[in-house]
Write a protein that holds these residues in place. Structure first.
Motif, short mmCIF file in Angstrom:
data_model
loop_
_atom_site.label_atom_id
_atom_site.label_comp_id
_atom_site.label_asym_id
_atom_site.label_seq_id
_atom_site.Cartn_x
_atom_site.Cartn_y
_atom_site.Cartn_z
N ASP A 1 48.45 41.19 23.97
CA ASP A 1 48.90 41.13 25.35
C ASP A 1 48.65 39.76 25.96
O ASP A 1 49.27 39.41 26.97
CB ASP A 1 48.16 42.19 26.20
CG ASP A 1 48.60 43.60 25.86
OD1 ASP A 1 49.81 43.79 25.58
OD2 ASP A 1 47.75 44.50 25.86
N GLU A 2 47.74 38.98 25.35
CA GLU A 2 47.38 37.69 25.91
C GLU A 2 47.05 36.71 24.78
O GLU A 2 45.92 36.68 24.29
CB GLU A 2 46.19 37.84 26.86
CG GLU A 2 45.73 36.54 27.51
CD GLU A 2 46.88 35.72 28.05
OE1 GLU A 2 47.26 34.72 27.41
OE2 GLU A 2 47.41 36.11 29.11
N PRO A 3 48.03 35.91 24.36
CA PRO A 3 47.78 35.03 23.21
C PRO A 3 46.65 34.03 23.44
O PRO A 3 45.98 33.63 22.48
CB PRO A 3 49.13 34.32 23.01
CG PRO A 3 49.91 34.57 24.25
CD PRO A 3 49.42 35.84 24.82
N THR A 4 46.42 33.62 24.68
CA THR A 4 45.37 32.62 24.93
C THR A 4 43.97 33.17 24.72
O THR A 4 43.01 32.39 24.72
CB THR A 4 45.49 32.06 26.36
OG1 THR A 4 45.26 33.10 27.31
CG2 THR A 4 46.87 31.45 26.60
N TRP B 1 47.64 25.94 26.10
CA TRP B 1 46.68 26.48 25.13
C TRP B 1 47.17 26.28 23.70
O TRP B 1 46.39 25.88 22.81
CB TRP B 1 46.48 27.98 25.40
CG TRP B 1 45.51 28.64 24.48
CD1 TRP B 1 44.16 28.74 24.63
CD2 TRP B 1 45.82 29.28 23.23
NE1 TRP B 1 43.61 29.41 23.57
CE2 TRP B 1 44.60 29.75 22.69
CE3 TRP B 1 47.00 29.50 22.54
CZ2 TRP B 1 44.54 30.43 21.47
CZ3 TRP B 1 46.94 30.17 21.32
CH2 TRP B 1 45.73 30.63 20.80
N ALA B 2 48.45 26.55 23.46
CA ALA B 2 49.00 26.40 22.11
C ALA B 2 48.91 24.95 21.65
O ALA B 2 48.55 24.67 20.50
CB ALA B 2 50.44 26.89 22.08
N LEU C 1 54.41 27.32 19.46
CA LEU C 1 54.83 28.37 20.39
C LEU C 1 56.35 28.45 20.38
O LEU C 1 57.04 27.45 20.61
CB LEU C 1 54.33 28.05 21.80
CG LEU C 1 54.59 29.13 22.86
CD1 LEU C 1 53.47 29.15 23.89
CD2 LEU C 1 55.92 28.88 23.58
N VAL C 2 56.86 29.64 20.08
CA VAL C 2 58.31 29.88 20.05
C VAL C 2 58.63 30.96 21.07
O VAL C 2 58.07 32.06 21.01
CB VAL C 2 58.82 30.26 18.66
CG1 VAL C 2 60.35 30.42 18.68
CG2 VAL C 2 58.42 29.21 17.63
N SER C 3 59.52 30.66 21.99
CA SER C 3 59.87 31.59 23.07
C SER C 3 61.27 32.13 22.86
O SER C 3 62.25 31.39 22.84
CB SER C 3 59.80 30.86 24.42
OG SER C 3 60.12 31.73 25.48
N ASP C 4 61.36 33.45 22.66
CA ASP C 4 62.64 34.13 22.53
C ASP C 4 63.17 34.39 23.95
O ASP C 4 62.63 35.24 24.67
CB ASP C 4 62.43 35.43 21.76
CG ASP C 4 63.71 36.22 21.55
OD1 ASP C 4 64.72 35.93 22.23
OD2 ASP C 4 63.70 37.17 20.73
N GLU D 1 57.00 18.85 22.49
CA GLU D 1 56.02 18.92 21.41
C GLU D 1 55.41 20.31 21.31
O GLU D 1 54.89 20.86 22.28
CB GLU D 1 54.91 17.90 21.66
CG GLU D 1 53.82 17.93 20.59
CD GLU D 1 52.64 17.02 20.92
OE1 GLU D 1 51.67 17.02 20.15
OE2 GLU D 1 52.70 16.33 21.96
N GLY D 2 55.52 20.90 20.13
CA GLY D 2 54.90 22.18 19.87
C GLY D 2 55.58 23.37 20.51
O GLY D 2 55.02 24.48 20.52
#
Length: 367
Positions: free
Chosen positions: A142-145, A179-180, A187-190, A216-217
């Motif tokens: 629920d929270e990647p960070t 954070w990533a 980090l990939v955002s769909d 970047e990233g």
């Protein structure tokens, strides 16, 4: 010895479990109203069909990177629609539909055993499938960070969400991008539903307020399947970090992962025309309003659903009970546990059926 079947790594294909309920719904005297899969049913825009026809005489091989016209169309659309700045052709990679990229991205990035791929706890199942195909560890969150970054190679975001329609605001996106980057995690955002915001205006990770004007990233994934009714064309693209996309381009050249030349031309036309998108939004908006009112009138509570093509609905009962009861009305919906155990008391209701079928569903729900 024959090779071990790769299918053994994967979960059961979820839609197969829905078949008995589909049969029950189809037996209704007035026919099935299928609100489960969310496939487009409206016509392909004329401007896109004409471009496809004009490019039909394409006897040679297309390139994996696409034509210069396609890359121009993608960068121009990203600047106009997403607010992206300074985007060049090196920031672009056409793909053969977004699902293909989601499924194979971890493998193509060289992610493997002992490494981890994170994705939303309530999510499109293909994020998990991609991790398993690469033999990496799938990590729903629920929270990647809040994750331990050790061994974490890839984090998927999905905003607007499939299935819930939840939208991550600019602050949440900015914090996750930072954070990533701090931990060296891609980090990939769909963002395939980004143009279908109803109660809010979704923001891309490529917006300078989120990514600081640097890619970047960060990579975003977009598709014409929903916005332009092009699911049958398999027209999509990834945009963002040039080093990541450049590496993927080299791999995909070897794999022959080419968008057909006529589809490339159709994509150029689709990205260059905003009128058909506005028209399609009007169709979906009317269907959404009608179905939401009918569901609420029949005892459902709608959560999130501020964007995308779905209503995330519950009657506070097991999702398969809801699926079964609605199938008796000839209405087929998707059980929430297809998208993770957190969805086991919800159903996903698509508003991609025709106006006539949506009206019929409303009639049955409110009878």
């Amino acid at each position: 010895m024959p090779p071990s079947p790769v299918s053994g790594l994967l979960p059961v294909f979820p839609w197969d479990k829905l078949e008995p309920y589909k049969a029950a719904a189809a037996a209704h005297a007035d026919g099935i109203v299928d609100l489960s899969v969310g496939t487009p049913v409206d016509p392909v825009p004329d401007v896109v069909r004409q471009a496809l026809a004009d490019a039909a005489n394409s006897p040679g091989y297309p390139t994996v990177w696409g034509t210069a016209e396609l890359r121009d169309a993608i960068t121009g659309w990203c600047e106009r629609r997403l607010g992206a700045v300074g985007m060049t052709h090196r920031n672009v990679l056409p793909v053969v539909g977004s699902k293909e990229l989601v499924a194979w991205l971890p493998t193509q990035l060289g992610i493997g055993p002992g490494e981890r791929v994170a994705y939303p706890r309530l999510a499109y199942p293909t994020y998990e499938v991609g991790a398993r195909l690469a033999r990496a560890e799938p990590v729903p969150t629920d929270e990647p960070t809040e994750l331990d970054p050790e061994g974490l190679r890839l984090v998927w975001l999905n905003s607007p969400s499939n299935p819930t329609g939840k939208v991550l605001d600019a602050g949440e996106l900015t914090r996750t991008v930072a954070w990533a980057r701090e931990h060296g995690v891609l980090l990939v955002s769909d963002e395939c539903y980004l143009e279908l915001g109803w109660e809010t205006d979704p923001v891309s990770v490529l917006h300078p307020d989120v990514c600081g004007g640097s890619y970047e990233g960060v990579v975003a994934v977009h598709s014409l399947s929903k916005r332009s009714n092009l699911a049958g064309y398999r027209a999509a693209f990834a945009v963002g970090d040039a080093s990541v996309l450049g590496e993927l381009l080299q791999i995909r050249k070897h794999g022959g992962m080419m968008v057909p030349a006529p589809v490339q031309a159709a994509t150029v036309a689709g990205l260059g025309d905003d009128a058909h998108v506005a028209q399609q939004r009007e169709r979906y908006g009317a269907r959404r309003a009608a179905l939401r009112a009918a569901l609420e009138a029949s005892g459902f509570r709608i959560e999130h659903s501020e964007a995308s093509l779905y209503l995330w609905a519950t009657r506070d009962e097991p999702c398969w009970d809801t699926v079964g009861e609605l199938s008796k009305l000839g209405v087929l919906v998707a059980p929430g546990d297809f998208y993770g155990t957190a969805g086991e008391r919800f159903v996903r209701v698509a508003f991609t059926a025709t106006d006539e079928r949506v009206s019929e569903a409303v009639r049955r729900l409110t009878a």
